[in-house]
Write a protein that holds these residues in place. Structure first.
Motif, PDB file in Angstrom:
ATOM      1  N   TRP A 121     -13.789   4.965 -12.498  1.00 37.96           N
ATOM      2  CA  TRP A 121     -13.115   5.242 -13.853  1.00 37.96           C
ATOM      3  C   TRP A 121     -11.710   6.428 -13.352  1.00 37.96           C
ATOM      4  CZ3 TRP A 121     -13.584   9.770 -16.077  1.00 37.96           C
ATOM      5  CH2 TRP A 121     -13.109  10.218 -17.648  1.00 37.96           C
ATOM      6  N   ILE A 122     -12.640   7.370 -12.648  1.00 37.07           N
ATOM      7  CA  ILE A 122     -11.325   8.976 -12.261  1.00 37.07           C
ATOM      8  C   ILE A 122     -10.376   7.674 -12.157  1.00 37.07           C
ATOM      9  CG2 ILE A 122     -10.686  10.871 -11.239  1.00 37.07           C
ATOM     10  CD1 ILE A 122     -13.656  11.603 -11.372  1.00 37.07           C
ATOM     11  N   GLU A 123     -10.251   6.741 -10.747  1.00 35.53           N
ATOM     12  CA  GLU A 123      -9.237   6.177  -9.884  1.00 35.53           C
ATOM     13  C   GLU A 123      -8.368   5.705 -11.050  1.00 35.53           C
ATOM     14  OE1 GLU A 123      -8.781   3.997  -6.095  1.00 35.53           O
ATOM     15  OE2 GLU A 123      -9.869   3.153  -6.854  1.00 35.53           O
ATOM     16  N   ARG A 124      -9.105   4.747 -12.203  1.00 37.25           N
ATOM     17  CA  ARG A 124      -8.186   3.856 -12.768  1.00 37.25           C
ATOM     18  C   ARG A 124      -7.483   4.815 -14.210  1.00 37.25           C
ATOM     19  NH1 ARG A 124     -12.094  -1.481 -14.253  1.00 37.25           N
ATOM     20  NH2 ARG A 124     -10.810  -1.235 -15.106  1.00 37.25           N
ATOM     21  N   ARG A 156      -2.473   7.246 -15.673  1.00 43.87           N
ATOM     22  CA  ARG A 156      -1.690   8.259 -16.353  1.00 43.87           C
ATOM     23  C   ARG A 156      -0.465   8.589 -15.548  1.00 43.87           C
ATOM     24  NH1 ARG A 156      -3.335  13.072 -19.259  1.00 43.87           N
ATOM     25  NH2 ARG A 156      -1.494  13.633 -19.764  1.00 43.87           N
ATOM     26  N   MET A 157      -0.526   8.148 -13.821  1.00 38.80           N
ATOM     27  CA  MET A 157       0.565   8.471 -12.736  1.00 38.80           C
ATOM     28  C   MET A 157       1.105   6.966 -13.680  1.00 38.80           C
ATOM     29  SD  MET A 157      -1.616   9.548  -9.676  1.00 38.80           S
ATOM     30  CE  MET A 157       0.128  10.083  -8.952  1.00 38.80           C
ATOM     31  N   GLN A 158       1.014   5.861 -14.078  1.00 33.14           N
ATOM     32  CA  GLN A 158       1.606   4.739 -13.995  1.00 33.14           C
ATOM     33  C   GLN A 158       2.902   4.911 -15.243  1.00 33.14           C
ATOM     34  OE1 GLN A 158      -0.547   2.003 -12.082  1.00 33.14           O
ATOM     35  NE2 GLN A 158       0.068   3.005  -9.790  1.00 33.14           N
ATOM     36  N   LEU A 159       2.299   5.454 -16.437  1.00 32.82           N
ATOM     37  CA  LEU A 159       2.426   5.617 -17.565  1.00 32.82           C
ATOM     38  C   LEU A 159       1.808   4.139 -18.290  1.00 32.82           C
ATOM     39  CD1 LEU A 159       5.940   6.054 -17.972  1.00 32.82           C
ATOM     40  CD2 LEU A 159       3.995   8.082 -17.735  1.00 32.82           C
ATOM     41  N   ARG A 160       0.577   3.639 -17.794  1.00 30.85           N
ATOM     42  CA  ARG A 160      -0.585   3.508 -18.376  1.00 30.85           C
ATOM     43  C   ARG A 160      -2.139   4.126 -19.042  1.00 30.85           C
ATOM     44  NH1 ARG A 160      -3.317   0.776 -15.013  1.00 30.85           N
ATOM     45  NH2 ARG A 160      -2.575   1.421 -13.003  1.00 30.85           N
ATOM     46  N   VAL A 161      -2.995   2.831 -20.308  1.00 31.97           N
ATOM     47  CA  VAL A 161      -4.025   3.576 -20.366  1.00 31.97           C
ATOM     48  C   VAL A 161      -5.215   3.293 -19.669  1.00 31.97           C
ATOM     49  CG1 VAL A 161      -5.276   3.728 -22.875  1.00 31.97           C
ATOM     50  CG2 VAL A 161      -3.018   3.463 -22.137  1.00 31.97           C
ATOM     51  N   PHE A 166      -7.969  13.455  -4.028  1.00 28.70           N
ATOM     52  CA  PHE A 166      -7.191  13.068  -2.971  1.00 28.70           C
ATOM     53  C   PHE A 166      -7.047  12.510  -2.595  1.00 28.70           C
ATOM     54  CE2 PHE A 166      -5.541  13.492   2.098  1.00 28.70           C
ATOM     55  CZ  PHE A 166      -4.974  14.092   1.799  1.00 28.70           C
ATOM     56  N   PHE A 167      -7.387  11.329  -2.270  1.00 27.37           N
ATOM     57  CA  PHE A 167      -7.573   9.593  -2.608  1.00 27.37           C
ATOM     58  C   PHE A 167      -6.627   8.709  -3.046  1.00 27.37           C
ATOM     59  CE2 PHE A 167     -10.612  10.030   1.410  1.00 27.37           C
ATOM     60  CZ  PHE A 167     -10.084   9.667   2.046  1.00 27.37           C
ATOM     61  N   ILE A 168      -7.269   9.241  -3.971  1.00 25.83           N
ATOM     62  CA  ILE A 168      -6.749   8.418  -5.518  1.00 25.83           C
ATOM     63  C   ILE A 168      -4.884   8.867  -5.433  1.00 25.83           C
ATOM     64  CG2 ILE A 168      -7.131   8.523  -8.004  1.00 25.83           C
ATOM     65  CD1 ILE A 168      -9.350   8.501  -7.612  1.00 25.83           C
ATOM     66  N   TRP A 169      -4.867   9.971  -5.589  1.00 27.13           N
ATOM     67  CA  TRP A 169      -2.996  10.643  -5.980  1.00 27.13           C
ATOM     68  C   TRP A 169      -2.858   9.826  -4.718  1.00 27.13           C
ATOM     69  CZ3 TRP A 169      -0.806  14.505  -2.117  1.00 27.13           C
ATOM     70  CH2 TRP A 169       0.118  14.794  -2.869  1.00 27.13           C
ATOM     71  N   LEU A 170      -2.900   9.825  -3.385  1.00 26.64           N
ATOM     72  CA  LEU A 170      -2.428   8.890  -2.243  1.00 26.64           C
ATOM     73  C   LEU A 170      -1.977   7.581  -2.896  1.00 26.64           C
ATOM     74  CD1 LEU A 170      -3.530  10.946   1.370  1.00 26.64           C
ATOM     75  CD2 LEU A 170      -1.546  10.935  -0.089  1.00 26.64           C
ATOM     76  N   ARG A 171      -3.065   6.850  -3.476  1.00 28.95           N
ATOM     77  CA  ARG A 171      -2.881   5.682  -3.298  1.00 28.95           C
ATOM     78  C   ARG A 171      -1.933   5.706  -5.110  1.00 28.95           C
ATOM     79  NH1 ARG A 171      -7.826   1.282  -5.892  1.00 28.95           N
ATOM     80  NH2 ARG A 171      -6.100  -0.506  -5.897  1.00 28.95           N
ATOM     81  N   SER A 188       0.634   6.990  -5.243  1.00 30.90           N
ATOM     82  CA  SER A 188       1.728   7.619  -4.262  1.00 30.90           C
ATOM     83  C   SER A 188       3.275   7.504  -3.541  1.00 30.90           C
ATOM     84  CB  SER A 188       1.588   9.901  -4.816  1.00 30.90           C
ATOM     85  OG  SER A 188       1.486  10.429  -5.312  1.00 30.90           O
ATOM     86  N   LEU A 189       2.049   5.889  -2.582  1.00 30.96           N
ATOM     87  CA  LEU A 189       2.791   5.996  -1.269  1.00 30.96           C
ATOM     88  C   LEU A 189       2.453   4.470  -1.139  1.00 30.96           C
ATOM     89  CD1 LEU A 189       0.587   8.569   1.284  1.00 30.96           C
ATOM     90  CD2 LEU A 189       3.265   9.207   0.235  1.00 30.96           C
ATOM     91  N   PRO A 190       3.027   4.262  -0.632  1.00 28.96           N
ATOM     92  CA  PRO A 190       4.125   2.841  -0.022  1.00 28.96           C
ATOM     93  C   PRO A 190       2.411   2.318   0.947  1.00 28.96           C
ATOM     94  CG  PRO A 190       5.422   3.577   0.162  1.00 28.96           C
ATOM     95  CD  PRO A 190       4.903   4.592  -0.130  1.00 28.96           C
TER      96      PRO A 190
END
Length: 450
Positions: free
Chosen positions: A48-51, A56-61, A316-321, A323-325
């Protein structure tokens, strides 16, 4: 240098063996059930937190329909996967095909049993540590279980009888070999300072100072390797959707696919909990809290500190997913074999030398100063060597007309990988005659002879 004397510097606690294995059967079963429930709830909350965070990072709901704020979306997805039709391809090895997801999920649950959640507490009159069990080589159990989990991925790719699944399984095996060795090497410095491989003893050794401060290079190496170990972005090459459809689980559906999904998120939680235990003091409260509150590390409060640290790693794992390719496979292998392993070996030699000199009574300030200077010289020399070597390789790749079979013959830069010439007699299954452009005349078109 006597490594045995270094390891014997901190003798094991004689109460360690007495703390485990003497609980009544209902308390042991309750601990196992508590660990299982904690992992399942952690997986649901992490999903839930990851999605929500990536949305939010990708401007989605993100999920916001099932339950308040979408909290039950993970549970709904799990029920949906369990009730979907289970499709088994015709030509697969059915026995291995069914066992592979089980081999991935079960070791992930076992690894968490040696993680300490807190100190000794009283549960219905029985004093017991907040930990499933402990071993003299508890950290090695995590490495062994992670290695067993790879068998599930490799066998899933092999039994699917699909080239995409097989390539995904082979990628996973090569990736784990590269990163698990560096991960194991990052633990050696912790063992040298703690004097034990027991997770309880490692947490006790961090009562005064966390190992993240003393062994920062080991912590950085572990953070990089645990991203490679978890098969997540930026190291999710075994699943590479762009080139492997879905990777090793392409042919899986329903509950079998859900077990792979569950194993991935449990490994995420286990790696985060292990990082907390080895480098961030485990269940011990941060220094500012312990300075103003003496009872911060007693009772049930340490469970809160442990979950908070573990949650930071998961975020931190979620933030990397988000942010990074995804990196290229050659970059992944180069980082594992040519950077992490040599740096880990050099760091272990430095830590072992410092630890041995410390036990002999030498001044630690001079030791740390000389060690920092030596590490800086080696690091600068390595960077200069790689830079000069990389410039030489780049110069070789852009020589015009280089390569007899791959050059274009027009003075353009030759590609860095071989390609078949365009005028080959058979190109992509077509004959040279079929590949020639068709030309017609006005008379042929008008007469219908073309």
């Amino acid at each position: 240098m006597r490594v045995s004397s270094v390891l014997a510097a901190a003798p094991p606690d004689p109460t360690l063996e007495a703390s485990f294995g003497r609980d009544p059967w209902w308390l042991i079963g309750g601990k196992v059930l508590a660990v299982f429930v904690f992992l399942v709830v952690t997986v649901l909350l992490t999903m839930w937190i990851e999605r929500r965070v990536i949305g939010r990072m990708q401007l989605r709901v993100g999920p916001n329909r099932a339950g308040p704020f979408g909290l039950l979306q993970g549970l709904a997805d799990g029920v949906k996967l369990a009730l979907k039709e289970d499709i088994v391809p015709r030509n697969v090895d059915k026995v291995v095909f069914i066992l592979a997801p089980i081999m991935s999920a079960v070791p992930a649950f076992i690894s968490f049993i040696i993680i300490p959640f807190g100190p000794t507490v009283s549960i219905f009159g029985h004093h017991t540590p907040l930990q499933g069990t402990d071993l003299p080589v508890a950290v090695l159990l995590v490495l062994a279980m992670s290695s067993m989990g790879v068998y599930g991925i490799v066998l899933a790719g092999w039994s699917s009888m699909s080239p995409y699944s097989l390539l995904g399984g082979l990628r996973s095996s090569a990736q784990v070999i590269s990163y698990e060795i560096a991960m194991g090497l990052s633990f050696v410095a912790v063992f040298l300072f703690a004097g034990s491989m027991s997770t309880t003893e490692i947490v006790n050794a961090q009562a005064d100072r966390w190992f993240v401060l003393l062994l920062l290079p080991s912590f950085v190496i572990y953070v990089v390797t645990m991203m490679g170990e978890s098969n997540r972005i930026p190291f999710d090459l075994p699943e590479g959707e762009g080139e492997l459809v879905g990777g090793f689980h392409t042919e899986y559906s329903s509950l079998k696919f859900a077990m792979f999904f569950l194993a991935e998120y449990i490994n995420l939680a286990t790696l985060s909990a292990l990082a907390t235990t080895l480098f961030l003091g485990g269940w011990r409260a941060p220094a500012p809290i312990t300075m103003v509150w003496e009872g911060a590390n007693t009772g049930w409060w340490p469970v809160l500190w442990f979950i908070a640290k573990m949650g930071l790693f998961i975020f931190f794992f979620i933030w990397l997913r988000g942010s990074l390719p995804r990196v290229r496979y050659d970059q992944l292998m180069k980082l594992g074999w040519k950077v992490l392993m040599p740096v880990s070996l050099g760091w272990i030699m430095l830590v072992a030398t410092v630890r041995a000199l410390q036990l002999e009574g030498y001044d630690m300030r001079q030791i740390m100063l000389y060690g920092a200077v030596a590490a800086g010289v080696v690091l600068i020399a390595t960077i200069l060597w790689e830079t000069m070597r990389g410039d030489g390789d780049a110069a070789k790749e852009i020589v015009p007309g280089a390569g007899s079979g791959s050059g274009t013959g027009t003075g353009e830069a030759a590609p860095a990988f071989p390609v078949p010439p365009m005028d080959a007699p058979h190109y992509h299954g077509r004959s040279a005659q079929a590949s020639q452009p068709v030309t017609t005349t006005r008379e042929e078109v008008g007469s219908g002879t073309h």
